[in-house]
Design an enzyme around this catalytic site. Structure first.
Site, PDB file in Angstrom:
ATOM      1  N   HIS A  72     102.757  52.804  16.284  1.00  0.00           N
ATOM      2  CA  HIS A  72     102.301  51.780  17.578  1.00  0.00           C
ATOM      3  C   HIS A  72     103.478  50.584  16.485  1.00  0.00           C
ATOM      4  O   HIS A  72     103.771  50.600  15.749  1.00  0.00           O
ATOM      5  CB  HIS A  72     100.946  51.705  17.333  1.00  0.00           C
ATOM      6  CG  HIS A  72     100.221  53.188  18.202  1.00  0.00           C
ATOM      7  ND1 HIS A  72      99.047  53.079  18.267  1.00  0.00           N
ATOM      8  CD2 HIS A  72     100.750  53.579  18.922  1.00  0.00           C
ATOM      9  CE1 HIS A  72      98.840  53.616  19.444  1.00  0.00           C
ATOM     10  NE2 HIS A  72     100.051  54.112  19.406  1.00  0.00           N
ATOM     11  N   GLU A  91     102.111  48.097  15.838  1.00  0.00           N
ATOM     12  CA  GLU A  91     101.347  47.261  14.345  1.00  0.00           C
ATOM     13  C   GLU A  91     101.871  47.548  13.590  1.00  0.00           C
ATOM     14  O   GLU A  91     102.001  47.371  12.414  1.00  0.00           O
ATOM     15  CB  GLU A  91      99.482  47.171  15.355  1.00  0.00           C
ATOM     16  CG  GLU A  91      99.446  46.483  16.232  1.00  0.00           C
ATOM     17  CD  GLU A  91      98.519  47.313  17.133  1.00  0.00           C
ATOM     18  OE1 GLU A  91      99.771  47.550  17.563  1.00  0.00           O
ATOM     19  OE2 GLU A  91      97.871  47.266  18.085  1.00  0.00           O
ATOM     20  N   CYS A 105      95.404  51.825  14.603  1.00  0.00           N
ATOM     21  CA  CYS A 105      95.821  50.631  14.111  1.00  0.00           C
ATOM     22  C   CYS A 105      94.550  50.275  13.618  1.00  0.00           C
ATOM     23  O   CYS A 105      95.106  49.296  12.533  1.00  0.00           O
ATOM     24  CB  CYS A 105      96.054  50.124  15.316  1.00  0.00           C
ATOM     25  SG  CYS A 105      97.999  50.778  15.456  1.00  0.00           S
ATOM     26  N   SER A 150     124.190  51.421  55.758  1.00  0.00           N
ATOM     27  CA  SER A 150     123.694  50.037  55.829  1.00  0.00           C
ATOM     28  C   SER A 150     123.624  49.557  54.454  1.00  0.00           C
ATOM     29  O   SER A 150     123.423  48.737  53.220  1.00  0.00           O
ATOM     30  CB  SER A 150     121.540  50.625  55.111  1.00  0.00           C
ATOM     31  OG  SER A 150     121.695  50.860  54.091  1.00  0.00           O
ATOM     32  N   TRP A 167     126.186  47.240  51.028  1.00  0.00           N
ATOM     33  CA  TRP A 167     126.504  46.059  51.233  1.00  0.00           C
ATOM     34  C   TRP A 167     125.791  44.977  52.162  1.00  0.00           C
ATOM     35  O   TRP A 167     125.943  44.010  52.245  1.00  0.00           O
ATOM     36  CB  TRP A 167     127.973  46.500  51.402  1.00  0.00           C
ATOM     37  CG  TRP A 167     128.423  47.161  50.663  1.00  0.00           C
ATOM     38  CD1 TRP A 167     129.499  48.067  51.683  1.00  0.00           C
ATOM     39  CD2 TRP A 167     128.547  47.415  48.982  1.00  0.00           C
ATOM     40  NE1 TRP A 167     130.058  49.121  50.758  1.00  0.00           N
ATOM     41  CE2 TRP A 167     129.288  49.212  49.932  1.00  0.00           C
ATOM     42  CE3 TRP A 167     127.992  47.657  48.343  1.00  0.00           C
ATOM     43  CZ2 TRP A 167     130.208  49.911  47.940  1.00  0.00           C
ATOM     44  CZ3 TRP A 167     128.738  48.331  47.290  1.00  0.00           C
ATOM     45  CH2 TRP A 167     128.589  49.299  47.831  1.00  0.00           C
ATOM     46  N   GLU A 173     112.730  53.205  47.083  1.00  0.00           N
ATOM     47  CA  GLU A 173     113.613  52.347  47.260  1.00  0.00           C
ATOM     48  C   GLU A 173     114.167  52.981  49.475  1.00  0.00           C
ATOM     49  O   GLU A 173     114.427  53.676  49.553  1.00  0.00           O
ATOM     50  CB  GLU A 173     115.098  52.604  47.011  1.00  0.00           C
ATOM     51  CG  GLU A 173     114.776  52.291  45.856  1.00  0.00           C
ATOM     52  CD  GLU A 173     116.461  52.469  45.048  1.00  0.00           C
ATOM     53  OE1 GLU A 173     117.530  51.993  46.037  1.00  0.00           O
ATOM     54  OE2 GLU A 173     115.748  52.034  44.164  1.00  0.00           O
ATOM     55  N   PRO A 201     113.128  52.314  57.384  1.00  0.00           N
ATOM     56  CA  PRO A 201     112.413  51.858  57.974  1.00  0.00           C
ATOM     57  C   PRO A 201     110.349  52.498  58.251  1.00  0.00           C
ATOM     58  O   PRO A 201     109.291  52.340  57.803  1.00  0.00           O
ATOM     59  CB  PRO A 201     112.297  51.422  58.979  1.00  0.00           C
ATOM     60  CG  PRO A 201     113.704  51.743  59.180  1.00  0.00           C
ATOM     61  CD  PRO A 201     114.680  52.141  58.095  1.00  0.00           C
TER      62      PRO A 201
END
Ligand SMILES: NC(=O)c1ccc[n+]([C@@H]2O[C@H](COP(=O)([O-])OP(=O)(O)OC[C@H]3O[C@@H](n4cnc5c(N)ncnc54)[C@H](OP(=O)(O)O)[C@@H]3O)[C@@H](O)[C@H]2O)c1
Length: 376
Positions: free
Chosen positions: A62, A64, A96, A180, A182, A307, A310
């Site tokens: 961790h 810490e 911790c 699609s 560019w 990504e 539609p």
């Protein structure tokens, strides 16, 4: 409340170092799941920084622990600054809080309480019981934003879902001939690689794989790593030799349960890391995306960058499954009514039934505008 000069200095110093903890933690975004990202700094008893560290991966030390080790004897009477409430349970590593007590740290400043019920306010309680001063909630909303993936997953077991698209000024994401590539500029392209680099998984539909033949990997970034890729292809229309299957990072191919072994084996030949998620319940050719996200959450996937074309975008927005919508808007106009609009859903008869978002953030990026939206 009025504060005096000394308190003002303390707050400014705490916020200054907290921001540094955020920067340390950011180095590990996308590398620590199912853990949060954490950065920690030790100030010695005179207020000088003497140790710092960040959590690098699940199972690793961790933040810490690293900061305390680096500070050595200087922890005595010193201050620990950390973006998340210190843990108090035995997980893959020891608590911790014990180490903080042993190190004779005098005060702990943290940004947000851990949402994990094993730790929530318990870490803070143990520190207070041991006469350690605790200041919590310093830059809290920024701390929560930094660990938004972790907080969503720990509370719901569902990953954070970001829908990402690039569109023209007139809201088009592809031409009717399906071109699609560019739409957005070079700098937006680079930003997409930055995003992929911090999400646990990238998800796309079969039609996008078929038409654009993307890799959905991270390219052009130092010390990057690839996210898991999740492809929705119920009818196995994607070609087994598509670019997406050609590299060896993990792929989950989401499909129906009734495909023949031979058909499935065609995909396994090119990628050792390909795994199928087979859905027994498919209604009218559709799966329930919430069930898929629950499945992915079980695999320690805390964040998904979708990504989407539609139809997939429409499916997720209408299902109320989008936590964030990132839109790259390129200053061009197709002016072509046959081109694909960014989101496709059922016809809407009343404006009041539209899906509303609030503007969360925006920036110009090259010649484009990048919007970050959250559901209202
Ligand atoms: N500009 C951009 O940002 C961007 C990004 C991505 C894609 N695109 C473009 O968008 C076009 C494709 O868009 P699209 O939306 O048709 O394709 P898509 O994003 O690939 O999503 C549709 C695919 O997902 C499947 N799907 C959607 N909902 C489903 C559900 N509930 N259960 C199971 N499967 C489901 C569909 O299956 P079925 O075929 O069975 O319906 C289809 O194969 C392409 O021209 C591509 O180039 C543009």
């Amino acid at each position: 409340m009025q504060i005096n000069q000394e308190q003002f200095n303390d707050i400014t110093q705490a916020e200054y170092y907290m921001r540094e903890c955020f920067e340390l933690a950011k180095k590990s975004l996308g590398r620590t799941s199912p853990n949060p990202v954490v950065g920690a700094i030790i100030l010695d008893k005179n207020g000088f920084p003497s140790g710092k560290g960040y959590h690098k991966a699940a199972g690793a030390e961790h933040a810490e622990v690293i900061a305390i080790r680096e500070a050595g004897e200087k922890t005595k009477g010193g201050t620990l600054i950390v973006n998340l409430e210190p843990c108090c349970h035995e997980g893959r590593t020891p608590p911790c809080t014990e180490l903080i007590i042993q190190s004779q740290i005098r005060e702990v400043i943290f940004s947000c309480h851990d949402a994990n019920p094993l730790v929530h306010k318990k870490g803070e309680g143990i520190l207070l019981k041991n006469n350690i001063k605790v200041y919590s909630c310093v830059l809290e909303s920024e701390g929560i934003e930094l660990n938004k993936f972790f907080f969503k997953w720990v509370k719901s077991k569902l990953p954070w879902v970001t829908l990402k698209q690039a569109q023209t000024l007139d809201g088009k994401v592809a031409l009717s001939n399906k071109q699609s590539k560019w739409i957005s500029g070079e700098f937006s392209g680079k930003e997409v690689h930055n995003l992929r680099n911090i999400y646990d998984a990238v998800l796309a539909g079969a039609r996008t794989v078929e038409i654009d033949n993307p890799e959905l990997t991270v390219r052009g970034i130092k010390n990057s790593r690839n996210p898991a890729r999740v492809i929705i292809d119920l009818n196995l229309i994607t070609k087994p030799d598509s670019n997406i299957y050609k590299n060896d990072s993990v792929i989950y191919l989401v499909t129906r349960a009734d495909h023949s072994r031979d058909k499935l084996d065609n995909y396994l030949r090119l990628n050792n890391n390909l795994k199928f998620i087979q859905f027994p319940e498919v209604t009218k050719g559709k799966i329930n995306f919430k069930h898929l996200f629950e499945e992915l959450g079980k695999k320690d996937i805390l964040s998904i960058l979708v990504e989407a074309g539609p139809n997939l975008a429409g499916e997720l927005i209408s299902g109320g499954l989008v936590d964030e919508y990132i839109l790259f808007i390129a200053p061009k106009i197709f002016g072509d009514s046959t081109a694909l609009s960014s989101v496709q859903m059922k016809p809407l008869d009343n404006i009041e039934n539209s899906y509303e978002f609030r503007l969360f953030d925006y920036k110009s990026i090259g010649n484009d505008l990048m919007l970050s939206l959250r559901p209202k």
